[in-house]
Structures are given as C-alpha cells and as structure tokens.
Design a protein around this motif. Structure first.
Motif, PDB file in Angstrom:
ATOM      1  N   TYR A  22      44.628 -22.597  12.326  1.00 51.54           N
ATOM      2  CA  TYR A  22      43.391 -23.328  12.557  1.00 51.54           C
ATOM      3  C   TYR A  22      43.273 -23.791  14.002  1.00 51.54           C
ATOM      4  O   TYR A  22      44.265 -23.939  14.684  1.00 51.54           O
ATOM      5  CB  TYR A  22      43.354 -24.581  11.679  1.00 51.54           C
ATOM      6  N   GLU A  24      42.912 -26.726  16.553  1.00 52.09           N
ATOM      7  CA  GLU A  24      43.799 -27.855  16.418  1.00 52.09           C
ATOM      8  C   GLU A  24      43.302 -29.099  17.123  1.00 52.09           C
ATOM      9  O   GLU A  24      42.633 -29.019  18.136  1.00 52.09           O
ATOM     10  CB  GLU A  24      45.146 -27.480  17.035  1.00 52.09           C
ATOM     11  N   ALA A  57      40.688 -33.120  11.361  1.00 55.24           N
ATOM     12  CA  ALA A  57      39.655 -32.110  11.577  1.00 55.24           C
ATOM     13  C   ALA A  57      39.262 -31.520  10.237  1.00 55.24           C
ATOM     14  O   ALA A  57      40.119 -31.247   9.406  1.00 55.24           O
ATOM     15  CB  ALA A  57      40.190 -31.016  12.493  1.00 55.24           C
ATOM     16  N   HIS A  59      38.148 -28.353   8.480  1.00 51.04           N
ATOM     17  CA  HIS A  59      38.247 -26.947   8.879  1.00 51.04           C
ATOM     18  C   HIS A  59      37.054 -26.143   8.409  1.00 51.04           C
ATOM     19  O   HIS A  59      36.846 -25.910   7.240  1.00 51.04           O
ATOM     20  CB  HIS A  59      39.554 -26.348   8.378  1.00 51.04           C
ATOM     21  N   ARG A  60      36.275 -25.749   9.381  1.00 45.75           N
ATOM     22  CA  ARG A  60      35.097 -24.916   9.161  1.00 45.75           C
ATOM     23  C   ARG A  60      35.174 -23.841  10.218  1.00 45.75           C
ATOM     24  O   ARG A  60      36.012 -23.891  11.094  1.00 45.75           O
ATOM     25  CB  ARG A  60      33.821 -25.740   9.425  1.00 45.75           C
ATOM     26  N   THR A  61      34.277 -22.884  10.171  1.00 44.32           N
ATOM     27  CA  THR A  61      34.214 -21.891  11.235  1.00 44.32           C
ATOM     28  C   THR A  61      33.008 -22.188  12.101  1.00 44.32           C
ATOM     29  O   THR A  61      31.919 -22.305  11.547  1.00 44.32           O
ATOM     30  CB  THR A  61      34.071 -20.470  10.637  1.00 44.32           C
ATOM     31  N   GLU A  63      36.419 -23.546  14.267  1.00 47.54           N
ATOM     32  CA  GLU A  63      37.309 -24.661  13.986  1.00 47.54           C
ATOM     33  C   GLU A  63      37.042 -25.870  14.874  1.00 47.54           C
ATOM     34  O   GLU A  63      36.693 -25.741  16.037  1.00 47.54           O
ATOM     35  CB  GLU A  63      38.761 -24.208  14.179  1.00 47.54           C
ATOM     36  N   THR A  64      37.238 -27.024  14.267  1.00 51.77           N
ATOM     37  CA  THR A  64      37.100 -28.290  14.982  1.00 51.77           C
ATOM     38  C   THR A  64      38.278 -28.500  15.923  1.00 51.77           C
ATOM     39  O   THR A  64      39.423 -28.280  15.531  1.00 51.77           O
ATOM     40  CB  THR A  64      36.999 -29.423  13.957  1.00 51.77           C
ATOM     41  N   THR A  65      37.994 -28.890  17.148  1.00 50.45           N
ATOM     42  CA  THR A  65      39.062 -29.186  18.103  1.00 50.45           C
ATOM     43  C   THR A  65      38.743 -30.504  18.810  1.00 50.45           C
ATOM     44  O   THR A  65      37.581 -30.838  19.006  1.00 50.45           O
ATOM     45  CB  THR A  65      39.201 -28.091  19.185  1.00 50.45           C
ATOM     46  N   LYS A  77      48.558 -33.833   9.387  1.00 46.29           N
ATOM     47  CA  LYS A  77      47.690 -33.567  10.547  1.00 46.29           C
ATOM     48  C   LYS A  77      46.604 -34.621  10.680  1.00 46.29           C
ATOM     49  O   LYS A  77      45.409 -34.323  10.691  1.00 46.29           O
ATOM     50  CB  LYS A  77      47.067 -32.179  10.462  1.00 46.29           C
ATOM     51  N   GLN A  92      31.317 -29.836  15.435  1.00 44.14           N
ATOM     52  CA  GLN A  92      32.650 -30.401  15.230  1.00 44.14           C
ATOM     53  C   GLN A  92      32.572 -31.406  14.086  1.00 44.14           C
ATOM     54  O   GLN A  92      31.778 -32.344  14.142  1.00 44.14           O
ATOM     55  CB  GLN A  92      33.094 -31.129  16.494  1.00 44.14           C
TER      56      GLN A  92
END
Ligand SMILES: *[C@@H]1O[C@H](CO)[C@@H](O)[C@H](O)[C@H]1NC(C)=O
Length: 161
Positions: A22, A24, A57, A59-61, A63-65, A77, A92
């Motif tokens: 993912y 990060e 975060a 997680h989606r597409t 990815e959240t950063t 995490k 995000q």
C-alpha cells in the motif's frame, strides 16, 4: 527498554516491508506544518494529547499517503498527528480514532480541482472536528469548500487550539 525500542521498530520494518504493497504514511517528527496552507496542501491537527488519537490511512486507489509526526503502533499502522498531506494528484482518506474515549472520524480530502467540497469529515461517537482554529469545534459531520484545509480533531471538548 527505551534503548532497544528504535532497534525493534527497525527490525519490524525489515520483516514487514515485503508486505507493504500500500501507499504509506511515513513518520517525520521534524516535519514543519506551515501556519498558512496553500492550495493542494492539507493537514490533520490534534488538539490535546496527540498520542491519544490514532490516525490511519484508508486504503483506496490511489493510495493515501501522508507524513505524520510519530508512530503510535507499527502493527496496526496508526500514527500520531499532525499529519501533512498533498491533494494535488489524488483524493486522500483517513480514519482517526480516540484511544481513551469512543470518538472516531473519517476525513476525506478531495483531489485538487474537483467540484464541490474540498474536505469532508464524518464524526462518530462524539469526536469534535473543525477547520478553523478561531472557531469552536463541532460534534457533527462537516464540510468545507476552502482550499488548503487544516482539519482539527479533539477527543475531549470543542476547543480548537
Ligand atoms: C454523516 O455522514 C454519513 C455519511 O455521509 C451519513 O451516513 C450520516 O447519516 C451522517 N450523520 C449525520 C448526523 O448527519
């Protein structure tokens, strides 16, 4: 124990790194959060004891950063605010959970240039949220169309600073 902690975290990183497919959240305790944010920048701020709010975060597409101030739990995490992020290229989405009271929130920073709200927060179980440190925070879903938004979280009361 304290002396061994950095080594433990380092070792876990090596063990877990092949699994990290993912995007990060990275930890940067030296990150300086600008007082005034520009278009395309976002921040999640915690009022009160920042280690009592675990930020993660969603997680989606894509990815959240983000860069967060510290790590709360390497395995789950979850991270300590403030977290600094960019909305220039992607949406995000974050989750924030109070660790010693039931509140939690989902925070969506929309991609720059998309129509509608720039940020939405969905608050559950009595976490206070807001976008302005001169205003009291609220225990409700909130949204703003402002650019360069700071999301303020408080697990205990409506104070925004
Ligand atoms: C907050 O937003 C969520 C998702 O849009 C919705 O399901 C929920 O009913 C809202 N809560 C309130 C109190 O408006």
């Amino acid at each position: 124990m304290f002396l061994f902690k950095p080594l433990t975290i380092f070792t876990l990183n090596i063990i877990l790194s092949p699994l990290l497919v993912y995007g990060e959240i990275t930890v940067d305790s030296n990150e300086l959060i600008p007082k005034k944010l520009k278009k395309g920048q976002g921040v999640i701020m915690v009022v009160g004891e920042s280690r009592n709010v675990a930020i993660s975060a969603v997680h989606r597409t894509p990815e959240t950063t983000a860069d967060c101030h510290g790590n709360i739990n390497e395995i789950t995490k979850t991270y300590e605010g403030p977290c600094f992020l960019s909305t220039q290229d992607q949406q995000q989405t974050f989750h924030a959970k109070c660790l010693d009271s039931p509140g939690s929130a989902t925070i969506v920073f929309h991609k720059d240039g998309e129509k509608g709200n720039t940020v939405e927060t969905q608050a559950v179980d009595g976490i206070w949220t807001g976008f302005d440190d001169r205003m009291p925070l609220k225990q409700s879903n909130m949204s703003t169309k402002k650019q360069g938004v700071k999301v303020i979280l408080n697990c205990y009361n409506n104070k925004s600073t």
